[in-house]
Design a protein around this motif. Structure first.
Motif, PDB file in Angstrom:
ATOM      1  N   UNK A 263       0.835  -1.209   0.000  1.00 14.40           N
ATOM      2  CA  UNK A 263       0.000   0.000   0.000  1.00 14.40           C
ATOM      3  C   UNK A 263       0.864   1.251   0.000  1.00 14.40           C
ATOM      4  N   UNK A 264       0.357   2.304  -0.617  1.00 19.34           N
ATOM      5  CA  UNK A 264       1.085   3.570  -0.638  1.00 19.34           C
ATOM      6  C   UNK A 264       0.950   4.278   0.699  1.00 19.34           C
ATOM      7  N   UNK A 265       1.775   5.304   0.895  1.00 23.07           N
ATOM      8  CA  UNK A 265       1.824   6.032   2.157  1.00 23.07           C
ATOM      9  C   UNK A 265       0.486   6.657   2.518  1.00 23.07           C
ATOM     10  N   UNK A 266      -0.226   7.175   1.517  1.00 15.81           N
ATOM     11  CA  UNK A 266      -1.495   7.857   1.787  1.00 15.81           C
ATOM     12  C   UNK A 266      -2.539   6.929   2.369  1.00 15.81           C
ATOM     13  N   UNK A 267      -2.446   5.640   2.047  1.00 16.89           N
ATOM     14  CA  UNK A 267      -3.418   4.662   2.563  1.00 16.89           C
ATOM     15  C   UNK A 267      -3.352   4.611   4.086  1.00 16.89           C
ATOM     16  N   UNK A 268      -2.142   4.554   4.629  1.00 19.16           N
ATOM     17  CA  UNK A 268      -1.984   4.464   6.082  1.00 19.16           C
ATOM     18  C   UNK A 268      -2.255   5.797   6.763  1.00 19.16           C
ATOM     19  N   UNK A 269      -1.958   6.906   6.082  1.00 15.85           N
ATOM     20  CA  UNK A 269      -2.321   8.216   6.640  1.00 15.85           C
ATOM     21  C   UNK A 269      -3.827   8.314   6.817  1.00 15.85           C
ATOM     22  N   UNK A 270      -4.566   7.887   5.794  1.00 15.49           N
ATOM     23  CA  UNK A 270      -6.021   7.923   5.876  1.00 15.49           C
ATOM     24  C   UNK A 270      -6.524   7.012   6.991  1.00 15.49           C
ATOM     25  N   UNK A 271      -5.946   5.822   7.089  1.00 16.15           N
ATOM     26  CA  UNK A 271      -6.403   4.891   8.118  1.00 16.15           C
ATOM     27  C   UNK A 271      -6.145   5.453   9.517  1.00 16.15           C
ATOM     28  N   UNK A 272      -4.976   6.068   9.715  1.00 19.39           N
ATOM     29  CA  UNK A 272      -4.706   6.648  11.029  1.00 19.39           C
ATOM     30  C   UNK A 272      -5.664   7.796  11.324  1.00 19.39           C
ATOM     31  N   UNK A 273      -6.010   8.576  10.324  1.00 18.87           N
ATOM     32  CA  UNK A 273      -6.941   9.686  10.559  1.00 18.87           C
ATOM     33  C   UNK A 273      -8.300   9.162  11.025  1.00 18.87           C
ATOM     34  N   UNK A 274      -8.728   8.014  10.495  1.00 19.33           N
ATOM     35  CA  UNK A 274      -9.981   7.405  10.943  1.00 19.33           C
ATOM     36  C   UNK A 274      -9.834   6.810  12.349  1.00 19.33           C
ATOM     37  N   UNK A 275      -8.663   6.271  12.625  1.00 16.29           N
ATOM     38  CA  UNK A 275      -8.387   5.759  13.965  1.00 16.29           C
ATOM     39  C   UNK A 275      -8.412   6.892  14.975  1.00 16.29           C
ATOM     40  N   UNK A 276      -7.781   8.026  14.649  1.00 21.21           N
ATOM     41  CA  UNK A 276      -7.821   9.181  15.531  1.00 21.21           C
ATOM     42  C   UNK A 276      -9.230   9.691  15.730  1.00 21.21           C
ATOM     43  N   UNK A 277     -10.041   9.643  14.663  1.00 21.75           N
ATOM     44  CA  UNK A 277     -11.434  10.077  14.766  1.00 21.75           C
ATOM     45  C   UNK A 277     -12.233   9.264  15.759  1.00 21.75           C
ATOM     46  N   UNK A 278     -11.846   8.009  15.959  1.00 23.56           N
ATOM     47  CA  UNK A 278     -12.505   7.170  16.954  1.00 23.56           C
ATOM     48  C   UNK A 278     -12.413   7.789  18.339  1.00 23.56           C
ATOM     49  N   UNK A 279     -11.376   8.580  18.576  1.00 25.64           N
ATOM     50  CA  UNK A 279     -11.144   9.213  19.883  1.00 25.64           C
ATOM     51  C   UNK A 279     -11.435  10.716  19.842  1.00 25.64           C
TER      52      UNK A 279
END
Length: 459
Positions: A263-279
């Motif tokens: 996966x490209x770098x942006x994929x994990x950036x997006x996933x972390x942003x959703x993880x942060x949104x959980x909190x």
């Protein structure tokens, strides 16, 4: 000592550039003089060649000394052609820093990871010392920590998925996908039932279930990206650099499949942003910073930045807003090298340590915990919390290029956590919910868990 003034940053930046420019011109003049002298001499070709070699060595030594002018004791650094191109004019991007560069400004990582409870407590204590009038978020944090632990149980080993998909091909997806989707749907249904018991009279009650939904949807999207690789030439092109080591011994279909799975770098950036949104954490614009660190002009750009939005939080600086609460740096390292070791130096390479340390130092000036700064080192779905603590004088001494340095900075760090594993999420969620409360405090003034509406505070 007089308080560090924000204007000093720009002043020192200009003055340091002048100093660096003068030093560079001086070095160039000396090299040209050496070259002219050799050209006019009557020595033999052999003597001339020896003289040229000696001149280059002397020049390299002078440049090395310039780079190490801050350190108490010189530690040699790389002088490859690639590094020389990147550091021309003493400009050194944070991504090119090595651990030795941090040591040269007396900034070090702790010897071992800090227990997460202790790490969290240190950050909270520093926060309360700086903002003694901040409210107690304990009830809100406890409420949503409990909800998350009781309703999000899914766990995924992404490394296992990638390995099995490469070995078994399309047959693996049928074995894995059905139980995986059942677990996700089960968590979604549990969270939906828990949401019915919330009063929804405040911002966090209303945001919790939608945040859970988005995180679960993002998890499904991430996993399916690996189960069903995207056959996209541009996507593969972006991934090639990061998979060279993994595909070196692969040929034919295995190599092509591995390229698709990366996966490209942006994929994990997006996933972390959703993880942060959980909190309840919301990232904002990312500022590119140019900071003078010793005799280097450093460019720093984190991947994600989280700012405090509370109007009542003050840092004691009157002329410039300082509100970076947390930032995320995604590093090239994909996995821990030596999981049995406690030393971060043995878990990731020197370039990762240098990059993260440089970003921490650069973000300390605009940090809401200045002179300290809080960050997260992200390696695909894994993350390590990092926290740089240093006296205010250390920032001043480094920026003003004082030597020898009598002060130092210490980078505290935690063990790695995986966002896809329930046990790891349970361990970090209290701290992340606390950060979410800090960020949202006073934003719309709807976070009261007693169901009371508050008016937004203006200054």
């Amino acid at each position: 000592m007089a308080p560090f003034h924000p204007v000093m940053e720009s002043f020192v930046k200009r003055e340091s550039r002048k100093i660096v420019g003068r030093r560079k011109r001086k070095l160039e003049h000396e090299e040209q003089s050496d070259s002219s002298s050799m050209a006019g001499s009557s020595s033999t070709d052999e003597e001339c060649e020896m003289t040229c070699t000696q001149s280059k060595e002397d020049s390299k030594k002078r440049k090395s000394f310039l780079r190490s002018s801050l350190s108490k004791e010189w530690v040699s650094t790389s002088t490859s052609e690639e590094d020389n191109e990147d550091t021309e004019g003493n400009f050194l991007p944070a991504s090119k820093w090595q651990y030795v560069d941090l040591k040269n400004i007396n900034t070090f990582y702790c010897d071992k990871p800090q227990p997460f409870e202790e790490f969290m407590q240190i950050v909270k204590e520093d926060f309360l010392e700086k903002y003694p009038d901040s409210p107690d978020f304990g009830k809100t944090v406890g409420k949503f920590t409990k909800l998350t632990k009781e309703n999000l149980f899914f766990s995924i080993d992404m490394d296992y998925i990638i390995r099995q998909r490469c070995i078994h091909g399309s047959s693996f997806m049928f074995v894995f996908e059905e139980p995986f989707m059942k677990n996700i749907i089960s968590d979604m249904e549990k969270a939906k039932e828990a949401d019915k018991d919330l009063e929804h009279t405040n911002l966090f009650d209303r945001k919790w279930f939608p945040a859970v939904e988005m995180f679960l949807y993002s998890t499904v999207s991430l996993v399916k990206r690996f189960l069903y690789p995207i056959d996209d030439p541009e996507y593969i092109k972006q991934a090639k650099e990061s998979i060279k080591r993994k595909t070196r011994k692969k040929t034919g279909k295995d190599k092509k499949l591995a390229e698709k799975c990366e996966a490209s770098k942006s994929v994990y950036q997006h996933f972390f942003s959703q993880f942060g949104g959980l909190f309840f954490l919301e990232h904002s614009e990312v500022d590119e910073r140019t900071v003078v660190i010793g005799d280097k002009i450093v460019n720093s750009t984190p991947d994600l930045a989280y700012r405090t939005l509370a109007r009542k939080l003050k840092t004691g600086f009157d002329t410039q807003e300082r509100n970076v609460m947390l930032f995320v740096v995604e590093v090239k390292e994909k996995s821990i090298k030596n999981a049995s070791s406690n030393r971060l130096e043995e878990q990731v390479d020197s370039g990762v340590l240098g990059q993260v340390g440089a970003e921490l130092f650069a973000e300390a000036i605009p940090s809401f915990l200045c002179p300290n700064s809080l960050g997260i080192m992200c390696m695909e779905t894994k993350l390590i919390f990092v926290y740089l603590r240093m006296p205010r004088e250390h920032i001043e001494n480094v920026i003003l290029c004082k030597r020898p340095l009598q002060t130092e900075g210490k980078i505290h760090f935690t063990k790695p956590f995986d966002m896809l594993k329930a046990e790891d999420r349970a361990e970090v969620c209290e701290f992340l919910y606390w950060l979410g409360c800090v960020q949202n405090h006073g934003r719309w003034s709807l976070m009261n868990t007693e169901g009371k509406q508050l008016t937004e505070q203006h200054q």
